[in-house]
Write a protein that holds these residues in place. Structure first.
Motif, PDB file in Angstrom:
ATOM      1  N   GLY A  49     -13.030  -9.630 -39.843  1.00 30.52           N
ATOM      2  CA  GLY A  49     -12.961  -8.311 -39.046  1.00 30.52           C
ATOM      3  C   GLY A  49     -13.498  -8.296 -37.512  1.00 30.52           C
ATOM      4  N   SER A  50     -14.157  -9.429 -37.260  1.00 32.16           N
ATOM      5  CA  SER A  50     -14.875  -9.628 -35.815  1.00 32.16           C
ATOM      6  C   SER A  50     -13.853 -10.378 -35.162  1.00 32.16           C
ATOM      7  CB  SER A  50     -16.168 -10.672 -36.099  1.00 32.16           C
ATOM      8  OG  SER A  50     -15.795 -11.786 -36.409  1.00 32.16           O
ATOM      9  N   SER A  51     -13.993 -10.067 -33.730  1.00 27.88           N
ATOM     10  CA  SER A  51     -13.193 -10.677 -32.798  1.00 27.88           C
ATOM     11  C   SER A  51     -13.703 -10.934 -31.578  1.00 27.88           C
ATOM     12  CB  SER A  51     -11.942  -9.899 -32.819  1.00 27.88           C
ATOM     13  OG  SER A  51     -12.080  -8.752 -31.955  1.00 27.88           O
ATOM     14  N   GLN A  52     -13.206 -11.756 -30.622  1.00 26.15           N
ATOM     15  CA  GLN A  52     -13.625 -11.768 -29.319  1.00 26.15           C
ATOM     16  C   GLN A  52     -12.507 -12.415 -28.579  1.00 26.15           C
ATOM     17  OE1 GLN A  52     -17.233 -14.005 -29.464  1.00 26.15           O
ATOM     18  NE2 GLN A  52     -16.324 -16.267 -29.637  1.00 26.15           N
ATOM     19  N   TRP A  53     -12.536 -11.961 -26.955  1.00 23.18           N
ATOM     20  CA  TRP A  53     -11.485 -12.333 -26.228  1.00 23.18           C
ATOM     21  C   TRP A  53     -11.931 -12.196 -24.815  1.00 23.18           C
ATOM     22  CZ3 TRP A  53     -10.141  -8.783 -22.688  1.00 23.18           C
ATOM     23  CH2 TRP A  53     -10.054  -7.322 -23.021  1.00 23.18           C
ATOM     24  N   ASN A  54     -11.590 -13.031 -24.016  1.00 21.20           N
ATOM     25  CA  ASN A  54     -11.685 -12.908 -22.563  1.00 21.20           C
ATOM     26  C   ASN A  54     -10.739 -13.486 -21.560  1.00 21.20           C
ATOM     27  OD1 ASN A  54     -11.898 -15.652 -22.302  1.00 21.20           O
ATOM     28  ND2 ASN A  54     -14.077 -15.583 -23.328  1.00 21.20           N
ATOM     29  N   TYR A  55     -10.876 -13.035 -20.285  1.00 22.44           N
ATOM     30  CA  TYR A  55      -9.940 -13.603 -19.319  1.00 22.44           C
ATOM     31  C   TYR A  55     -10.238 -13.731 -17.921  1.00 22.44           C
ATOM     32  CZ  TYR A  55      -8.575  -8.973 -17.875  1.00 22.44           C
ATOM     33  OH  TYR A  55      -8.856  -7.925 -17.154  1.00 22.44           O
ATOM     34  N   ALA A  56      -9.826 -14.452 -17.109  1.00 22.61           N
ATOM     35  CA  ALA A  56     -10.228 -14.550 -15.951  1.00 22.61           C
ATOM     36  C   ALA A  56      -8.986 -14.820 -15.141  1.00 22.61           C
ATOM     37  CB  ALA A  56     -11.130 -15.846 -15.686  1.00 22.61           C
ATOM     38  N   GLN A  57      -9.115 -14.289 -13.905  1.00 22.55           N
ATOM     39  CA  GLN A  57      -7.930 -14.206 -12.888  1.00 22.55           C
ATOM     40  C   GLN A  57      -8.271 -14.766 -11.436  1.00 22.55           C
ATOM     41  OE1 GLN A  57      -7.284  -9.890 -12.248  1.00 22.55           O
ATOM     42  NE2 GLN A  57      -6.053  -9.736 -14.310  1.00 22.55           N
ATOM     43  N   SER A  58      -7.171 -15.246 -10.886  1.00 19.08           N
ATOM     44  CA  SER A  58      -7.300 -15.934  -9.683  1.00 19.08           C
ATOM     45  C   SER A  58      -8.135 -15.187  -8.526  1.00 19.08           C
ATOM     46  CB  SER A  58      -5.997 -16.320  -9.048  1.00 19.08           C
ATOM     47  OG  SER A  58      -5.299 -15.256  -8.759  1.00 19.08           O
ATOM     48  N   ASP A  59      -8.361 -13.711  -8.818  1.00 16.52           N
ATOM     49  CA  ASP A  59      -8.969 -12.985  -7.766  1.00 16.52           C
ATOM     50  C   ASP A  59     -10.506 -12.828  -8.251  1.00 16.52           C
ATOM     51  OD1 ASP A  59      -8.507 -11.345  -9.987  1.00 16.52           O
ATOM     52  OD2 ASP A  59      -8.324  -9.572  -8.747  1.00 16.52           O
ATOM     53  N   TYR A  60     -11.093 -13.659  -9.002  1.00 15.23           N
ATOM     54  CA  TYR A  60     -12.237 -13.805  -9.596  1.00 15.23           C
ATOM     55  C   TYR A  60     -12.567 -12.524 -10.469  1.00 15.23           C
ATOM     56  CZ  TYR A  60     -12.307 -17.308  -6.205  1.00 15.23           C
ATOM     57  OH  TYR A  60     -12.239 -18.118  -5.128  1.00 15.23           O
ATOM     58  N   ALA A  61     -11.790 -11.702 -11.013  1.00 14.49           N
ATOM     59  CA  ALA A  61     -12.019 -10.754 -11.991  1.00 14.49           C
ATOM     60  C   ALA A  61     -12.021 -11.522 -13.219  1.00 14.49           C
ATOM     61  CB  ALA A  61     -10.979  -9.529 -11.699  1.00 14.49           C
ATOM     62  N   THR A  62     -13.058 -11.109 -14.138  1.00 12.55           N
ATOM     63  CA  THR A  62     -13.207 -11.498 -15.378  1.00 12.55           C
ATOM     64  C   THR A  62     -13.602 -10.275 -16.485  1.00 12.55           C
ATOM     65  OG1 THR A  62     -15.430 -11.809 -15.209  1.00 12.55           O
ATOM     66  CG2 THR A  62     -14.013 -13.615 -14.656  1.00 12.55           C
ATOM     67  N   ARG A  63     -13.036 -10.432 -17.502  1.00 12.91           N
ATOM     68  CA  ARG A  63     -13.444  -9.400 -18.663  1.00 12.91           C
ATOM     69  C   ARG A  63     -13.579 -10.065 -19.896  1.00 12.91           C
ATOM     70  NH1 ARG A  63     -10.342  -3.909 -20.246  1.00 12.91           N
ATOM     71  NH2 ARG A  63     -11.981  -3.435 -22.083  1.00 12.91           N
ATOM     72  N   ALA A  64     -14.551  -9.916 -20.754  1.00 15.01           N
ATOM     73  CA  ALA A  64     -15.126 -10.407 -22.101  1.00 15.01           C
ATOM     74  C   ALA A  64     -15.507  -9.230 -22.868  1.00 15.01           C
ATOM     75  CB  ALA A  64     -15.961 -11.211 -21.796  1.00 15.01           C
ATOM     76  N   GLU A  65     -14.887  -9.420 -24.155  1.00 19.87           N
ATOM     77  CA  GLU A  65     -15.660  -8.399 -25.150  1.00 19.87           C
ATOM     78  C   GLU A  65     -15.401  -8.627 -26.433  1.00 19.87           C
ATOM     79  OE1 GLU A  65     -13.699  -3.891 -26.764  1.00 19.87           O
ATOM     80  OE2 GLU A  65     -13.108  -4.747 -24.649  1.00 19.87           O
ATOM     81  N   SER A  66     -16.492  -8.410 -27.254  1.00 12.90           N
ATOM     82  CA  SER A  66     -16.498  -8.855 -28.562  1.00 12.90           C
ATOM     83  C   SER A  66     -16.627  -7.701 -29.657  1.00 12.90           C
ATOM     84  CB  SER A  66     -17.614  -9.922 -28.694  1.00 12.90           C
ATOM     85  OG  SER A  66     -18.814  -9.030 -28.657  1.00 12.90           O
ATOM     86  N   GLN A  67     -15.994  -7.857 -30.750  1.00 17.52           N
ATOM     87  CA  GLN A  67     -16.043  -6.866 -31.746  1.00 17.52           C
ATOM     88  C   GLN A  67     -16.567  -7.369 -32.944  1.00 17.52           C
ATOM     89  OE1 GLN A  67     -12.261  -4.770 -32.181  1.00 17.52           O
ATOM     90  NE2 GLN A  67     -12.606  -4.802 -34.569  1.00 17.52           N
ATOM     91  N   ALA A  68     -17.391  -6.537 -33.636  1.00 18.78           N
ATOM     92  CA  ALA A  68     -17.975  -6.916 -35.184  1.00 18.78           C
ATOM     93  C   ALA A  68     -17.876  -5.611 -36.088  1.00 18.78           C
ATOM     94  CB  ALA A  68     -19.209  -7.283 -35.249  1.00 18.78           C
TER      95      ALA A  68
END
Length: 172
Positions: A49-68
């Motif tokens: 049931g746990s997960s994690q994801w992230n992304y980065a863009q060319s405008d230096y915006a990033t986002r990361a999230e994890s779930q458990a």
């Protein structure tokens, strides 16, 4: 004749070029913002049931999230007011985001969401003011309770009959 004039007016209005731009024309290469592309991303989902994801863009915006998944103990109250404790499974999330505004200001936001609720943190978030003064206290009034007046009455005395030399009575 009237029908011919109406048909001619409709034909001329239908043949006139539209002032509305199509979506292709609206967002062509002359669009004032640069095209933003995703430069990196990952997504992982697990059987527990746990997960994690992230992304980065060319405008230096990033986002990361994890779930458990986590076991929580909750208190339930029935219609009669009886409390029972029960174990339930729920999700806990943690994450962070970073972006740069069009004015060049950098923002970082982190958060956690669990049984304590959603807790965001960031330097740009508003903070409640801290009061450094004492709150006013209602004045204390010293009241003297009124005392009931004391009346000193002389009770009437009933007449007393005392024998007077054995021949009668004298009234006092």
């Amino acid at each position: 004749m009237k029908l011919f004039i109406i048909a001619a007016v409709l034909a001329v209005s239908a043949a006139a070029p539209s002032s509305y731009k199509t979506e292709e024309k609206k967002y062509e290469k002359d669009y004032k913002y640069p095209e933003i592309v995703v430069t990196g991303q990952s997504d992982e989902r697990n059987l527990d049931g746990s997960s994690q994801w992230n992304y980065a863009q060319s405008d230096y915006a990033t986002r990361a999230e994890s779930q458990a998944q986590k076991k929580f103990v909750v208190t339930k109250v029935d219609d009669y007011g009886k409390e029972t404790k029960e174990e339930v499974y729920g999700n806990t999330n943690q994450g962070s985001s970073y972006w740069v505004s069009p004015e060049g200001e950098k923002f970082t936001l982190t958060w956690a969401a669990d049984d304590a609720g959603f807790q965001p943190a960031g330097a740009h978030l508003p903070v409640a003011p801290v009061h450094v003064y004492e709150l006013p206290v209602a004045p204390v009034h010293v009241y003297e309770l009124p005392v009931a007046p004391v009346h000193e009455y002389e009770l009437p005395v009933a007449p007393v009959h005392i024998p007077f030399n054995g021949k009668g009575y004298k009234i006092y």
